[in-house]
Design an enzyme around this catalytic site. Sequence first.
Site, PDB file in Angstrom:
ATOM      1  N   ILE A  80       1.738  -1.019   7.040  1.00 58.80           N
ATOM      2  CA  ILE A  80       1.231  -2.104   6.574  1.00 58.80           C
ATOM      3  C   ILE A  80      -0.247  -2.551   5.785  1.00 58.80           C
ATOM      4  CG2 ILE A  80       0.662  -3.944   8.683  1.00 58.80           C
ATOM      5  CD1 ILE A  80       3.638  -3.477   7.980  1.00 58.80           C
ATOM      6  N   ALA A 125      -5.659  -1.172   6.272  1.00 59.27           N
ATOM      7  CA  ALA A 125      -4.148  -0.697   6.196  1.00 59.27           C
ATOM      8  C   ALA A 125      -3.710   0.352   7.171  1.00 59.27           C
ATOM      9  CB  ALA A 125      -3.697  -0.064   4.640  1.00 59.27           C
ATOM     10  N   LYS A 126      -2.759   0.854   8.017  1.00 54.11           N
ATOM     11  CA  LYS A 126      -2.125   2.277   8.987  1.00 54.11           C
ATOM     12  C   LYS A 126      -1.095   1.422   9.084  1.00 54.11           C
ATOM     13  CE  LYS A 126      -5.081   3.274  12.645  1.00 54.11           C
ATOM     14  NZ  LYS A 126      -5.932   3.294  12.521  1.00 54.11           N
ATOM     15  N   GLY A 127      -0.629   3.483   9.362  1.00 53.21           N
ATOM     16  CA  GLY A 127       0.765   3.627   8.517  1.00 53.21           C
ATOM     17  C   GLY A 127       1.281   4.188  10.511  1.00 53.21           C
ATOM     18  N   ASP A 166      -4.761   9.793  12.647  1.00 52.14           N
ATOM     19  CA  ASP A 166      -5.091   9.327  13.625  1.00 52.14           C
ATOM     20  C   ASP A 166      -4.360   9.399  14.635  1.00 52.14           C
ATOM     21  OD1 ASP A 166      -6.433   5.927  14.125  1.00 52.14           O
ATOM     22  OD2 ASP A 166      -4.289   6.138  15.194  1.00 52.14           O
TER      23      ASP A 166
END
Length: 440
Positions: A80, A125-127, A166
């Site tokens: 995202i 962002a992050k995923g 993460d």
Amino acid sequence: MSKEPESSDVVTTSQPDEDFNDPGQRFYRVHLDQLTQALDQVSIEDHVQLLLGEPKNEVIVNFPVKMDSGEYELFTGYRIQHNNILGPYKGGMRYHHDVTLAEVKALAALMSYKCALLDVPYGGAKGGIRMHRHKYSDSEIERITRRFTHDLGNNIGPDYDIPGPDMGTNSQTMVWMMDTYVNMHATIDKNAKRRIVTGKSLTSGGSRGREKATGQGVVYAIQEWANETGLRLDGATFTVQGFGNVGSHVGQLLNRLGAKLVAVQDHTGTIYNQEGIYPRKLAQWVDSEGGVKEYKGAEQIDDDEFWAVTCDICVPAAVELQIDEEVARKLDCKVIAEGANGPTTLGGDRVLRERDIDVLPDIMANAGGVVVSYFEWVQNKRSETWQLQEVDNRLNFMMKRAYHEMRAFSREHSVDNRTAALAVALKRINKVYVERGIFP
Ligand code: NAD
């Protein structure tokens, strides 16, 4: 845990169907409500509020991977991209069974505000992949990671969107991502593309100080708070939830300053020792046994007792929505330093304010990871290798600056630290949009 479907005024174009039994959706809602509180304190253009309410891009990939058994399993991966007005998208990759679209959307937005607050030239962002991380062998994780990277294709890039570690991922995962990406995209300039990810091992182009960076940043934030409030860290007591990358480094670094770790909770159980738990030994135990359960240097206590342990500093460094109203009433500490992203609900924040327990909010307290990721990216770009002291000095400077900007806003507007941190970040993003306008 009590559920708090509190309302939000942030205008959004579309939202996931609301299901407050889904922790990801509750988290997303909490984030929007926190944003609304901050927007009440600053003057932000309507169109900027509108566009920040939703991520710019949502990438979802479904991909099959061959397991050690010879059978295939289908995985869902997310990336995202919330906002990139300040620089390339940047954020971690999470492998965890609670990963959902809504959760990753909230985490991606937090990254935009974190980078803005720290004045790091990155967007947010992050995923991640929804999976029970502990069920898979290392070779399965490698194949899952490589296939995920392949399927993301050009949706990530060294100057476009740069993943990092993460929950459930580490330097090895980042090296597999990097290796897959450079083999897919580069011919002769493979080293130039190594900055496609940060959080790599030192041997594969990582930065000194990156592994401990998030924990180090949490400790720098705690030191600033201790200076301001007059708490002596030598002899202070603390508790940590989550003893992975962030929690274990906070444990070891605070202990070096003379503070005593008295309780730890992770997904396997909760341990307590009033005389102090030796964080380095506990980290070795967790490495070999997979969790804190049955660690010999402490007694096992019920999970419910963790939050009520008397201490000066409590460090949530695991998952979201841990400190709700009920938990906030139990806490017996002076400050919460949020190593985790989103550990506190709106109701939790309200009770903490009533009870005069300070909060060092996630986007400030745990920003050390993205700051040193930025240093790694810059070193890769310039073919430089910085010494640890240089990394730590630069990190310390940036953490202090963010802390004092947050505190100055908080004092001036009589708002809590979380609202202040978000407001400072929003002002910075808004300023760029006002200057640049919206195309066309
Ligand atoms: P990690 O995978 O290394 O460790 C996670 C820890 O949380 C483990 O000890 C695990 O047992 C524990 N945990 C998981 N579920 C739990 C539960 N329900 N109750 C109690 N403990 C639980 O992850 P990490 O990298 O240390 O990340 C932890 C938090 O810090 C996450 O919120 C992450 O987004 C945030 N964070 C990490 C970084 C980073 O650089 N790694 C940077 C900023 C923020």
